[in-house]
Design a protein around this motif. Structure first.
Motif, PDB file in Angstrom:
ATOM      1  N   ALA A 110       0.857  -1.184   0.000  1.00  0.00           N
ATOM      2  CA  ALA A 110       0.000   0.000   0.000  1.00  0.00           C
ATOM      3  C   ALA A 110       0.898   1.239   0.000  1.00  0.00           C
ATOM      4  O   ALA A 110       2.095   1.157   0.302  1.00  0.00           O
ATOM      5  CB  ALA A 110      -0.914   0.004   1.221  1.00  0.00           C
ATOM      6  N   PHE A 111       0.317   2.370  -0.314  1.00  0.00           N
ATOM      7  CA  PHE A 111       1.093   3.604  -0.404  1.00  0.00           C
ATOM      8  C   PHE A 111       0.629   4.605   0.650  1.00  0.00           C
ATOM      9  O   PHE A 111      -0.564   4.840   0.826  1.00  0.00           O
ATOM     10  CB  PHE A 111       0.977   4.215  -1.799  1.00  0.00           C
ATOM     11  CG  PHE A 111       1.802   3.493  -2.818  1.00  0.00           C
ATOM     12  CD1 PHE A 111       3.035   3.967  -3.204  1.00  0.00           C
ATOM     13  CD2 PHE A 111       1.343   2.308  -3.365  1.00  0.00           C
ATOM     14  CE1 PHE A 111       3.812   3.291  -4.124  1.00  0.00           C
ATOM     15  CE2 PHE A 111       2.111   1.600  -4.289  1.00  0.00           C
ATOM     16  CZ  PHE A 111       3.348   2.108  -4.663  1.00  0.00           C
ATOM     17  N   ALA A 112       1.612   5.181   1.325  1.00  0.00           N
ATOM     18  CA  ALA A 112       1.315   6.178   2.345  1.00  0.00           C
ATOM     19  C   ALA A 112       0.959   7.520   1.724  1.00  0.00           C
ATOM     20  O   ALA A 112       0.042   8.205   2.185  1.00  0.00           O
ATOM     21  CB  ALA A 112       2.521   6.346   3.265  1.00  0.00           C
ATOM     22  N   ASP A 113       1.686   7.889   0.679  1.00  0.00           N
ATOM     23  CA  ASP A 113       1.630   9.266   0.196  1.00  0.00           C
ATOM     24  C   ASP A 113       1.014   9.414  -1.187  1.00  0.00           C
ATOM     25  O   ASP A 113       1.244  10.390  -1.875  1.00  0.00           O
ATOM     26  CB  ASP A 113       3.038   9.874   0.195  1.00  0.00           C
ATOM     27  CG  ASP A 113       4.052   9.019  -0.563  1.00  0.00           C
ATOM     28  OD1 ASP A 113       3.655   7.979  -1.129  1.00  0.00           O
ATOM     29  OD2 ASP A 113       5.246   9.387  -0.575  1.00  0.00           O
ATOM     30  N   ARG A 114       0.213   8.419  -1.582  1.00  0.00           N
ATOM     31  CA  ARG A 114      -0.472   8.509  -2.873  1.00  0.00           C
ATOM     32  C   ARG A 114      -1.967   8.285  -2.687  1.00  0.00           C
ATOM     33  O   ARG A 114      -2.388   7.419  -1.925  1.00  0.00           O
ATOM     34  CB  ARG A 114       0.078   7.466  -3.849  1.00  0.00           C
ATOM     35  CG  ARG A 114       1.520   7.701  -4.296  1.00  0.00           C
ATOM     36  CD  ARG A 114       1.653   8.923  -5.196  1.00  0.00           C
ATOM     37  NE  ARG A 114       0.780   8.832  -6.367  1.00  0.00           N
ATOM     38  CZ  ARG A 114       1.089   8.150  -7.475  1.00  0.00           C
ATOM     39  NH1 ARG A 114       2.211   7.492  -7.557  1.00  0.00           N
ATOM     40  NH2 ARG A 114       0.246   8.144  -8.503  1.00  0.00           N
TER      41      ARG A 114
ATOM     42  N   LEU B 159      -8.050  -2.598   1.960  1.00  0.00           N
ATOM     43  CA  LEU B 159      -6.716  -2.936   1.463  1.00  0.00           C
ATOM     44  C   LEU B 159      -6.022  -3.855   2.462  1.00  0.00           C
ATOM     45  O   LEU B 159      -5.759  -3.456   3.602  1.00  0.00           O
ATOM     46  CB  LEU B 159      -5.864  -1.676   1.267  1.00  0.00           C
ATOM     47  CG  LEU B 159      -6.115  -0.826   0.022  1.00  0.00           C
ATOM     48  CD1 LEU B 159      -5.228   0.406   0.055  1.00  0.00           C
ATOM     49  CD2 LEU B 159      -5.875  -1.621  -1.254  1.00  0.00           C
ATOM     50  N   ALA B 160      -5.725  -5.071   2.051  1.00  0.00           N
ATOM     51  CA  ALA B 160      -4.930  -5.980   2.872  1.00  0.00           C
ATOM     52  C   ALA B 160      -3.481  -5.804   2.447  1.00  0.00           C
ATOM     53  O   ALA B 160      -3.089  -6.226   1.355  1.00  0.00           O
ATOM     54  CB  ALA B 160      -5.386  -7.421   2.661  1.00  0.00           C
ATOM     55  N   ALA B 161      -2.688  -5.148   3.278  1.00  0.00           N
ATOM     56  CA  ALA B 161      -1.315  -4.796   2.901  1.00  0.00           C
ATOM     57  C   ALA B 161      -0.305  -5.372   3.884  1.00  0.00           C
ATOM     58  O   ALA B 161      -0.570  -5.465   5.087  1.00  0.00           O
ATOM     59  CB  ALA B 161      -1.166  -3.282   2.828  1.00  0.00           C
ATOM     60  N   ASP B 162       0.853  -5.739   3.346  1.00  0.00           N
ATOM     61  CA  ASP B 162       1.946  -6.262   4.162  1.00  0.00           C
ATOM     62  C   ASP B 162       3.043  -5.227   4.373  1.00  0.00           C
ATOM     63  O   ASP B 162       3.824  -5.330   5.316  1.00  0.00           O
ATOM     64  CB  ASP B 162       2.564  -7.493   3.480  1.00  0.00           C
ATOM     65  CG  ASP B 162       1.538  -8.561   3.180  1.00  0.00           C
ATOM     66  OD1 ASP B 162       0.866  -9.014   4.128  1.00  0.00           O
ATOM     67  OD2 ASP B 162       1.396  -8.940   2.001  1.00  0.00           O
ATOM     68  N   SER B 163       3.139  -4.255   3.480  1.00  0.00           N
ATOM     69  CA  SER B 163       4.202  -3.259   3.556  1.00  0.00           C
ATOM     70  C   SER B 163       3.677  -1.947   2.991  1.00  0.00           C
ATOM     71  O   SER B 163       2.855  -1.946   2.065  1.00  0.00           O
ATOM     72  CB  SER B 163       5.430  -3.730   2.758  1.00  0.00           C
ATOM     73  OG  SER B 163       6.530  -2.863   2.937  1.00  0.00           O
ATOM     74  N   VAL B 164       4.142  -0.845   3.556  1.00  0.00           N
ATOM     75  CA  VAL B 164       3.701   0.488   3.137  1.00  0.00           C
ATOM     76  C   VAL B 164       4.882   1.220   2.512  1.00  0.00           C
ATOM     77  O   VAL B 164       5.971   1.274   3.085  1.00  0.00           O
ATOM     78  CB  VAL B 164       3.153   1.287   4.335  1.00  0.00           C
ATOM     79  CG1 VAL B 164       2.812   2.716   3.921  1.00  0.00           C
ATOM     80  CG2 VAL B 164       1.932   0.601   4.923  1.00  0.00           C
ATOM     81  N   CYS B 165       4.666   1.785   1.330  1.00  0.00           N
ATOM     82  CA  CYS B 165       5.738   2.460   0.602  1.00  0.00           C
ATOM     83  C   CYS B 165       5.746   3.960   0.885  1.00  0.00           C
ATOM     84  O   CYS B 165       4.706   4.613   0.935  1.00  0.00           O
ATOM     85  CB  CYS B 165       5.555   2.243  -0.905  1.00  0.00           C
ATOM     86  SG  CYS B 165       6.812   3.077  -1.913  1.00  0.00           S
ATOM     87  N   ILE B 166       6.963   4.468   1.051  1.00  0.00           N
ATOM     88  CA  ILE B 166       7.182   5.907   1.020  1.00  0.00           C
ATOM     89  C   ILE B 166       8.209   6.180  -0.079  1.00  0.00           C
ATOM     90  O   ILE B 166       9.036   5.322  -0.378  1.00  0.00           O
ATOM     91  CB  ILE B 166       7.683   6.463   2.376  1.00  0.00           C
ATOM     92  CG1 ILE B 166       8.970   5.761   2.820  1.00  0.00           C
ATOM     93  CG2 ILE B 166       6.623   6.334   3.436  1.00  0.00           C
ATOM     94  CD1 ILE B 166       9.583   6.364   4.053  1.00  0.00           C
TER      95      ILE B 166
END
Length: 240
Positions: free
Chosen positions: A160-164, A210-217
């Protein structure tokens, strides 16, 4: 999510890699397609090793001119050859450093193309499996790439995305649209929503699970560094 795992795109020529590395769990390292060379890969791998950060290959369309952000129609054999060369370039650097590549995350236009194109997603997943079936595959949560990775037997990391900002179909609002990139306050609120509620509000107000394992920055500015510091203070981190 029991723990909040952060990943960032690094080794792309920006100045915040060293400061971000202690704050993340996974480093997506550019390996020559859109950015990066042997020297940048080596420096980023050494940083990741020093901080116990998992190393991911971050291949793209071979397009340094546009930073990999434009879709390139390519014959399948040529695309596979390019991706294989990029992955092996990073694997060679990792062997030299005594570490290993843990996963693959496509970059830019390739990331978005494999998220929506089942045939292209299957090609990428199968290619990675044939190179090294122990590699995990990181892709947009709910995307065709995640489905393709599971279908060939790869471990998948749902991102998943933090900043989008998101659209209601689970894709990201294009960068060309107003509001596509969230500011600090909105990004923290989005991470909070992912953490506590398992989803986010999409553009237009609809709820998107959203089932997420990691969050992108994104690791290309000081904003990302300040954001990562805030996240680490507010959310629990896995202790290895």
């Amino acid at each position: 999510m029991k723990y909040l795992e952060l990943n960032a795109d690094l080794g792309e020529g920006f100045e915040f890699d060293a400061a971000l590395m202690p704050l993340i769990d996974e480093a997506n390292i550019a390996c020559g397609g859109h950015a990066g060379d042997v020297d940048s890969m080596r420096a980023t791998v050494v940083l990741a090793r020093a901080h116990g950060v998992r190393i991911g290959a971050h291949p793209s369309y071979p397009d340094r001119e546009h930073f990999g952000r434009i879709s390139l129609p390519m014959p399948e054999p040529k695309l596979v050859a390019s991706l294989t060369a990029q992955l092996w370039a990073l694997k060679a650097v990792c062997i030299e450093a005594g570490v290993s590549v843990s996963y693959v995350k496509p970059h830019g236009a390739l990331y978005h193309d494999v998220a929506h194109n089942p045939a292209l997603a299957a090609l990428l997943a199968q290619s990675i499996y044939e190179i090294d079936p122990s590699l995990a595959l990181m892709g947009l949560a709910g995307s065709e790439l995640v489905k393709a990775g599971e279908a060939v037997g790869l471990t998948v990391i749902r991102e998943a995305f933090a900043d989008r900002a998101y659209l209601e179909d689970g894709s990201l609002l294009p960068r060309t649209e107003a509001g596509a990139v969230l500011d600090d306050i909105a990004a923290i609120a989005q991470v909070e929503s992912l953490w506590r509620n398992g989803g986010v509000y999409a553009q237009g107000g609809g709820w998107l699970p959203l089932a997420a394992d990691s969050v992108c920055i994104h690791g290309d500015n000081a904003h990302a560094l300040k954001f990562a510091q805030t996240v680490r203070k507010r959310f629990p981190r896995r202790v290895l």
